[in-house]
Structures are given as C-alpha cells and as structure tokens.
Design a protein around this motif. Structure first.
Motif, PDB file in Angstrom:
ATOM      1  N   VAL A  15     -44.876  22.237  26.120  1.00 25.92           N
ATOM      2  CA  VAL A  15     -44.601  20.799  26.228  1.00 25.92           C
ATOM      3  C   VAL A  15     -44.213  20.222  24.862  1.00 25.92           C
ATOM      4  CG1 VAL A  15     -45.446  18.589  27.050  1.00 25.92           C
ATOM      5  CG2 VAL A  15     -46.270  20.688  28.104  1.00 25.92           C
ATOM      6  N   GLU A  16     -44.956  20.651  23.851  1.00 25.28           N
ATOM      7  CA  GLU A  16     -44.634  20.155  22.501  1.00 25.28           C
ATOM      8  C   GLU A  16     -43.196  20.517  22.144  1.00 25.28           C
ATOM      9  OE1 GLU A  16     -46.034  18.323  20.350  1.00 25.28           O
ATOM     10  OE2 GLU A  16     -48.114  18.123  21.028  1.00 25.28           O
ATOM     11  N   ASN A  17     -42.841  21.717  22.436  1.00 19.85           N
ATOM     12  CA  ASN A  17     -41.478  22.174  22.161  1.00 19.85           C
ATOM     13  C   ASN A  17     -40.463  21.302  22.892  1.00 19.85           C
ATOM     14  OD1 ASN A  17     -39.266  24.243  21.552  1.00 19.85           O
ATOM     15  ND2 ASN A  17     -39.289  24.165  23.796  1.00 19.85           N
ATOM     16  N   TYR A  18     -40.823  20.967  24.134  1.00 26.37           N
ATOM     17  CA  TYR A  18     -39.931  20.093  24.905  1.00 26.37           C
ATOM     18  C   TYR A  18     -39.711  18.775  24.178  1.00 26.37           C
ATOM     19  CZ  TYR A  18     -38.499  16.818  28.567  1.00 26.37           C
ATOM     20  OH  TYR A  18     -37.855  15.846  29.293  1.00 26.37           O
ATOM     21  N   ARG A  29     -34.377  36.872  24.087  1.00 26.22           N
ATOM     22  CA  ARG A  29     -35.322  37.147  25.169  1.00 26.22           C
ATOM     23  C   ARG A  29     -36.523  36.193  25.157  1.00 26.22           C
ATOM     24  NH1 ARG A  29     -35.324  40.328  28.972  1.00 26.22           N
ATOM     25  NH2 ARG A  29     -37.218  40.436  30.229  1.00 26.22           N
ATOM     26  N   ALA A  30     -37.127  36.011  23.990  1.00 28.83           N
ATOM     27  CA  ALA A  30     -38.321  35.151  23.909  1.00 28.83           C
ATOM     28  C   ALA A  30     -38.001  33.742  24.393  1.00 28.83           C
ATOM     29  CB  ALA A  30     -38.856  35.124  22.484  1.00 28.83           C
ATOM     30  N   ALA A  31     -36.884  33.219  23.938  1.00 27.40           N
ATOM     31  CA  ALA A  31     -36.488  31.873  24.347  1.00 27.40           C
ATOM     32  C   ALA A  31     -36.183  31.837  25.838  1.00 27.40           C
ATOM     33  CB  ALA A  31     -35.278  31.420  23.538  1.00 27.40           C
ATOM     34  N   ALA A  32     -35.537  32.885  26.311  1.00 30.26           N
ATOM     35  CA  ALA A  32     -35.193  32.948  27.731  1.00 30.26           C
ATOM     36  C   ALA A  32     -36.455  32.843  28.595  1.00 30.26           C
ATOM     37  CB  ALA A  32     -34.452  34.243  28.040  1.00 30.26           C
ATOM     38  N   LEU A  33     -37.489  33.567  28.202  1.00 31.18           N
ATOM     39  CA  LEU A  33     -38.726  33.541  28.968  1.00 31.18           C
ATOM     40  C   LEU A  33     -39.349  32.140  28.949  1.00 31.18           C
ATOM     41  CD1 LEU A  33     -40.318  36.939  27.840  1.00 31.18           C
ATOM     42  CD2 LEU A  33     -39.294  36.386  30.057  1.00 31.18           C
ATOM     43  N   GLU A  50     -39.730  29.494  32.143  1.00 30.93           N
ATOM     44  CA  GLU A  50     -41.006  28.911  32.552  1.00 30.93           C
ATOM     45  C   GLU A  50     -40.942  27.388  32.555  1.00 30.93           C
ATOM     46  OE1 GLU A  50     -44.605  30.182  30.558  1.00 30.93           O
ATOM     47  OE2 GLU A  50     -45.626  29.277  32.269  1.00 30.93           O
ATOM     48  N   GLY A  51     -40.270  26.839  31.556  1.00 32.10           N
ATOM     49  CA  GLY A  51     -40.124  25.384  31.506  1.00 32.10           C
ATOM     50  C   GLY A  51     -39.384  24.865  32.732  1.00 32.10           C
ATOM     51  N   ILE A  52     -38.320  25.542  33.079  1.00 32.48           N
ATOM     52  CA  ILE A  52     -37.557  25.112  34.260  1.00 32.48           C
ATOM     53  C   ILE A  52     -38.442  25.136  35.503  1.00 32.48           C
ATOM     54  CG2 ILE A  52     -35.678  25.736  35.832  1.00 32.48           C
ATOM     55  CD1 ILE A  52     -34.166  26.845  33.392  1.00 32.48           C
ATOM     56  N   ALA A  53     -39.136  26.263  35.703  1.00 34.02           N
ATOM     57  CA  ALA A  53     -39.983  26.400  36.889  1.00 34.02           C
ATOM     58  C   ALA A  53     -41.065  25.327  36.913  1.00 34.02           C
ATOM     59  CB  ALA A  53     -40.614  27.788  36.929  1.00 34.02           C
ATOM     60  N   TYR A  98     -32.866  19.310  30.297  1.00 36.97           N
ATOM     61  CA  TYR A  98     -33.824  20.188  29.611  1.00 36.97           C
ATOM     62  C   TYR A  98     -33.149  21.491  29.197  1.00 36.97           C
ATOM     63  CZ  TYR A  98     -37.654  23.550  29.068  1.00 36.97           C
ATOM     64  OH  TYR A  98     -38.484  24.534  28.600  1.00 36.97           O
ATOM     65  N   VAL A  99     -32.420  22.072  30.104  1.00 39.69           N
ATOM     66  CA  VAL A  99     -31.753  23.347  29.811  1.00 39.69           C
ATOM     67  C   VAL A  99     -30.729  23.161  28.695  1.00 39.69           C
ATOM     68  CG1 VAL A  99     -30.370  25.243  30.741  1.00 39.69           C
ATOM     69  CG2 VAL A  99     -32.063  24.089  32.193  1.00 39.69           C
ATOM     70  N   ASP A 100     -29.909  22.144  28.842  1.00 37.75           N
ATOM     71  CA  ASP A 100     -28.879  21.890  27.831  1.00 37.75           C
ATOM     72  C   ASP A 100     -29.488  21.714  26.456  1.00 37.75           C
ATOM     73  OD1 ASP A 100     -26.799  22.061  29.598  1.00 37.75           O
ATOM     74  OD2 ASP A 100     -26.748  19.903  30.026  1.00 37.75           O
ATOM     75  N   THR A 101     -30.489  20.873  26.399  1.00 37.02           N
ATOM     76  CA  THR A 101     -31.082  20.578  25.099  1.00 37.02           C
ATOM     77  C   THR A 101     -31.689  21.824  24.482  1.00 37.02           C
ATOM     78  OG1 THR A 101     -31.690  18.474  26.109  1.00 37.02           O
ATOM     79  CG2 THR A 101     -32.548  18.912  23.913  1.00 37.02           C
ATOM     80  N   GLU A 102     -32.368  22.596  25.299  1.00 33.61           N
ATOM     81  CA  GLU A 102     -33.006  23.804  24.774  1.00 33.61           C
ATOM     82  C   GLU A 102     -31.950  24.775  24.258  1.00 33.61           C
ATOM     83  OE1 GLU A 102     -36.169  24.726  24.364  1.00 33.61           O
ATOM     84  OE2 GLU A 102     -37.035  22.850  25.095  1.00 33.61           O
TER      85      GLU A 102
END
Lengths: 197, 197, 197, 197
Positions: free
Chosen positions: A182-185, B145-149, B153-156, B185-189
């Motif tokens: 969440v913080e990352n968000y 990979r780490a970011a993808a995971l 999770e954030g999306i879900a 959220y996806v775009d920003t990340e």
DNA sequence: AATGAATGAGCCTTCATTCAT
DNA sequence: AATGAATGAAGGCTCATTCAT
C-alpha cells in the motif's frame, strides 16, 4: 456467588468470545451457545446482557470499529505531516491489533452482515466515511483534489482487498508486506503527480 | 407437465435462481425453498438434481468461476501484447457479466464460504492461482520479476477490494471508474519502473 | 414451569414413553414427536436430553437390558442350586416386568435394530453372552459340558421364540404357559441325560 | 423395446430384489428406489406392477410363504410316518432355500411388519396355523393330544428362536446344528412320554 | 447475577407416489 | 412396456429466545 459490577466484565468477555468464535468459523453461522460457552457463561446470560444475537453482533462490530478508530486517532496524533498521517492510517489498518486472523475474519463477516442488516451497514458506513475523510484531508494537502479522492479510494480498496486475501489465508501472511504494497502504491501515485507537474 | 430433457434446463434455472437469491439477500442464509421457488420448482427437485444445498452452492460457484474464466480466455485471445492482456483481464473482472449486483454479492458470499468449506476453498484457490499466473505471465514480459509479482498482487487486491465495496454499494457504482482506478494503478506502477531505469 | 433437577425425571419419562410408543406401534417407525408428546414434552426437549432419536433408542435398550439384568441378578441371589438358578432365569425372562406387551414388542423391535446398528448389536451381544454364561454356569454343574451348551442354547432359543410369538399375540398370552414349556424342556433334557447314564 | 409377457418376469425380479434389499439392510427401511435399482428397473415400474410399496411387501411375503409351503408339502409327500413327517417339516424350515441369510432377515422383518399391518398378520397367521396343524396332525398319532399340542408349540418356538438368532448372526451359522437341536428336542420329548407310559 | 428448563419456528432432506410421454 | 420428471407430506434436528428459580 454473583457480585455487583459484573456487567462490564461479562460484556467484554462475550464480545471477545464472539470475535474468537466468528473468527474460528469464518462466518456468522455461530450460535449463541457457542459464544456463551467460549465466554464461560450460559446462553441465557448473553441474551440478558445484549438482548439478542443481532445486538451482540452489533456490539461486537462497534467494539472492533472503535478499537480501530482509537488506533487511528493515536496514529494521527504523532504527526501533522500529510504523508506521515497517511502512513499512520495504513500502519494502523494492518497493525497487530487489527491483523489478528480471528479479527480479520470477523471483519469480513461483518462486511457481509452489512448487506442485510441496516444497522450494521450504518455502522460500517460511518467508519468508511471517517477513514475516507482522514485520508482525503491528508491527501488534499499534497495533491489536487481529484487525485486525492482517487488515491484515497485506491488505498481503501487495497486495504480491503488485502484484508480479504488475508482472511482467506492467501497472499502474504505478514502485515509488513501488506503495508509495503500500500505504501508503494501511495508513493508511486504521488511521485507520478509530481512528475506531471 | 413432465417432458424429457429437462435436467439441463432445471440445473441452469436453479443455479441462476441461486445467484439471484443469494444476491438479493447478500449472504448464504438462503433456504432451498427460496431458491427453488425462485426457479419455479419444488424444493425436492432441487435436491434431486444437486443432491443437497451445499452441492448446489458449489455448482453455482463453479458456474460463476467458469463463466469468468471463459471471459478471460476470450479477452486474452484478442491480443498478445502484455499490457493489452492485462487490460483484458481487468476489463473482464468488471465486465457487465461479472459486475451485476447479484453476481457481485454472490461472489462475496462464496469468498466467505471458502473459509469454512474445503471444496469451495479449493475452487477459489484454482481461480486465484490461474488469475495470478495470467497476470504475472503478462507482467514479466514488461517488468522485472519481483515487480511483476508485486503488481500482480496489487491488481488482484484492488479488484477484490473494489468488488467488496461494490457489493456493499459503496464507492463507484459504475464499472468504468473501477476499471479506471485499476488501469491507472498499472500505468503508474509501470511508468515508475521505467523512470527508475 | 421450569424447576431444577428435571433431567432425570424427563429422561425416565421419555424412555418410558419410547417403550410405550414403540410397543403400541410394534416397530421403530415412531417419531420423536410421538414419543415426546407421550411424555408430555416438546420434541426439542427429547433431542436436548438425548442428542437424537438413535441415542434415545439406545438409552431405551440400555434401560430394558439393565432392568432385565437386575432381575436376573436378584433371581440368582435367592438360590445357589443349579436347577433353581435356571428356573430363576426363566421366570425372570417371562416375569411381569418383562412380559408386558409393550415391553415385549419393544424388545423385538430392538432385535431388529441390532441388525443395522452396531451399537445396538453390541448391547444385545453383551446381554446374550451374559445370559448364556449364566445358564451354562448352572448347567455344567448338573450336566456334561457338551449337553450344557446345547441345553443353554435351547433355552435361549425357546425364550426368544416364545417372545416373538407373544409379540405377535400368538401362542399363550400368559407367562405361566410359556414358563411351563421351557421348564418342561429343561426337565426333559436333564432327565434324558440321567436316563442315558 | 418392450416385449409382451414381461409382467411375470418383472414381478419375480422385483420380489427377489425386495428380499435381497431387505435382507441386506436387516429391516423394512428400504426404499422403492433401492429395490427397483437392485432389480434393474425404475421405481415407477415397481409401482406400476404392484400398486405400492406395501403391496410389494405383501407379495414378497406371499412368495416366501408359498415357497415354504411348497417345500413342506413336498417333504410330507415322501413319507407317511409321523416322526418322519415332523423331521421333514424341521428340515424344510432350515433348508437351503429358507436359511439363506437374506431370506432369514426378510422373514424377521415381516414378523415385525405383521404387528402393524393386518394383511401381513393374516398371511402370517395362515402360515402359522398350517404349520401348527401339520405338526399336530403328525404328533397326535404318536402322542397324547395335550402333549402333541405342547410339543408342536415347542417346535415352532424353537424354530422361530433359532431363526432370530440366525438373523442376528448369533449361534451356529450352520443349519445342521439348528436341525439337530430341534430334532433332539422332539426325540427327548417323545422318549419322555414313552418312559412315562 | 445467573442458569437450567423448555419450546416454537423453521430448514434440510427423504420418499412414496403420480403423470405425461 | 417403461421411465424421467415432479411434488406433497413428513420427520429429524437446530437454535434463538423466554421464563421461573
């Protein structure tokens, strides 16, 4: 030998027994007898003190809610900086008090109850609005209003989503990773705003 | 007026009636009689075709799940571009088929059921893992990979969180704003990742 | 008007009502409601005290069995002479307590239950073995072991057979003729043994 | 493709299925569906041919009864000597046809049914009286009337008692020992009469 | 203050039976 | 000749709730 002043003791014990019992089962399909037994009293007594099952549930929700609200209030007291206040709220949402499995499950159960019980819905509504206004109040000081509203909703949705997953024992079992996500968000969203400016 | 070949018709009608009834009530505290009545048959027939209440619930979950999976599969078929595939999944999650109030409420109810019923949990687990792997598969092609995971999770979590809020009639009533929030959220990340490179 | 200490009273009343109801109907196709009504309580109370229909049946069997065992024990106490002890057992089998129509019918019903319920079978097995050993113990003192075993089985079979016929209201309605028939069997068998010696 | 003349085939199959099913369960708590399935037909057909569950039971009883009567008739045909005729009846009672576990259990179940169903009772009454008169007819030719009546009753009670024990899987599993016990009873009784003369 | 006693209401489930095909 | 479809009726069981003690 009944002593005077037992009422607050019994009420607290029953509320905690309710959380425990609901948490263990994962839903509200628990009986008054189970709760009463877990509290070490007779079902009749639970009735006597709360007037009925639904009212015991409501009291339990109120307990959870005010516990949480108290935590947030305390977290907000530590700092006046907007970003820090947001972190405080997030930290509180996944704090040791709130992230106990039984408590998480009870929360989820009450979310469901809110769909059929007007009083439960009202209670939850108050909490939701208060949480939202706390988030928005902090965010508007560091972001445009539209973005603040959006980010606040994102934070709330993420918290709820991670909660659900926790209740279902999916996802990270540790609060730390939930908080980090969440913080990352928040960080990313705020950074994106600055970049655009 | 018994005619042959009614079984599939009745099964479908009963499953739809179950969704409707659960959705209307907001939880699984519905009786077989209510469901059967809503499907226009006797309670005994529902038992005849499904073997019991729990099995009807499970069949209903399976229906919801396979409906969703089918939608995702179709969405993925339209494009091979990673970002587009992610959008496809998000769009499907909030698509007209899935975001109908009754369906949303039924989903939430089944989330809760999964806490006490092993079969329901298994079902939901399969869905969760499949959704996750679809997201991760697409994300690893455009992010470490780490970011993808993490993003998966954030999306879900966001999807689940927005679902809950929808089920409680809070937040945006329209799918569009839910989709926008997750897409953002996806775009920003992803943008943040690129900026860091 | 709830008063404390009702449990034993209710349990006894329900067991007696069960015997009565089963006896009147002639089989175990009796409902908890019928039994409860006959005992003057609600069906729910019967469940409360016994946990279920089957357990009420089992408790009733245990009651019948221990009643009988107590009678036998008493009959055996009156004499140490082998032949007299055998008569004591026979007399007890057809005694006023055991030969009441309703009781007889209940016994027969439980014989049948024993075919499908393992617990009932165990209960009946214990009784059968105890009865047999009582008979054999007495007989071996006045007859060769092989003959003792045979006669014991004959006695038991005669008792059961006469019981069945009584339950079906065939044969002699009076215990006296049943007792006479079995006694005559024992006498004749023993006399035959002596004659052969 | 239905063929003509199926009725007697189906009726026989259903009756045998009924014996099998009742025997397997040990009582009459069997459903039409179970019987029909065991006979390889639909429950509706069983209904069609017998008109109802009770009538199927009655037909099954009649089958058992007439089977037995036929056997006795045949046994009596072999000899005109009184003692031999008695042996014939005993042998028939424990013959391979009658002493099959499922058949024994079905008999016991029908004994119980006779307590609540007048028709079943009538059927059983006819059989009982016929068996009794066969026994008495033979016995009066070799014993005083009073003794003949008594011994006939003793034989019948022994048969029933040994049957019950067989149904409950107690006692000797082999017909031979049952026959021997009853034969011995007859011999001893008759010998005693002679001795007294 | 606390509880054992008791029940009414309701739900799931089973099953014999009917009917149109 | 045979069956799939369908249901009404009934029973076991649970549980929140009440009441007298």
């Amino acid at each position: 030998m009944p002593r005077v002043g037992m009422e607050p003791i019994r009420r607290k014990a029953l509320i905690e027994a309710a959380i425990e019992t609901i948490g263990a089962r994962g839903n509200l399909d628990v009986t008054m007898s189970q709760i009463a037994r877990s509290a070490g009293v007779s079902p009749a007594l639970a009735h006597h003190y709360f007037g009925g099952k639904n009212q015991l549930f409501l009291a339990t929700m109120r307990h959870l809610l005010s516990d949480f609200a108290e935590g947030v209030r305390e977290a907000l007291r530590t700092s006046d900086a907007p970003r820090a206040r947001i972190s405080g709220i997030i930290r509180q949402s996944f704090g040791p008090d709130q992230f106990v499995p039984a408590t998480v499950a009870a929360w989820l159960a009450f979310y469901v109850l809110a769909q059929s019980d007007p009083q439960a819905r009202r209670l939850l509504g108050i909490y939701g609005r208060r949480l939202n206004s706390n988030l928005v109040d902090a965010l508007v000081r560091i972001a445009p209003r539209a973005a603040a509203l959006r980010i606040a909703e994102g934070i709330a949705a993420l918290i709820d989503g991670l909660y659900i997953r926790r209740a279902l024992k999916h996802g990270p079992p540790d609060p730390a990773s939930a908080i980090a996500l969440v913080e990352n968000y928040v960080d990313t969203e705020l950074a994106a705003l600055e970049g655009r400016q």
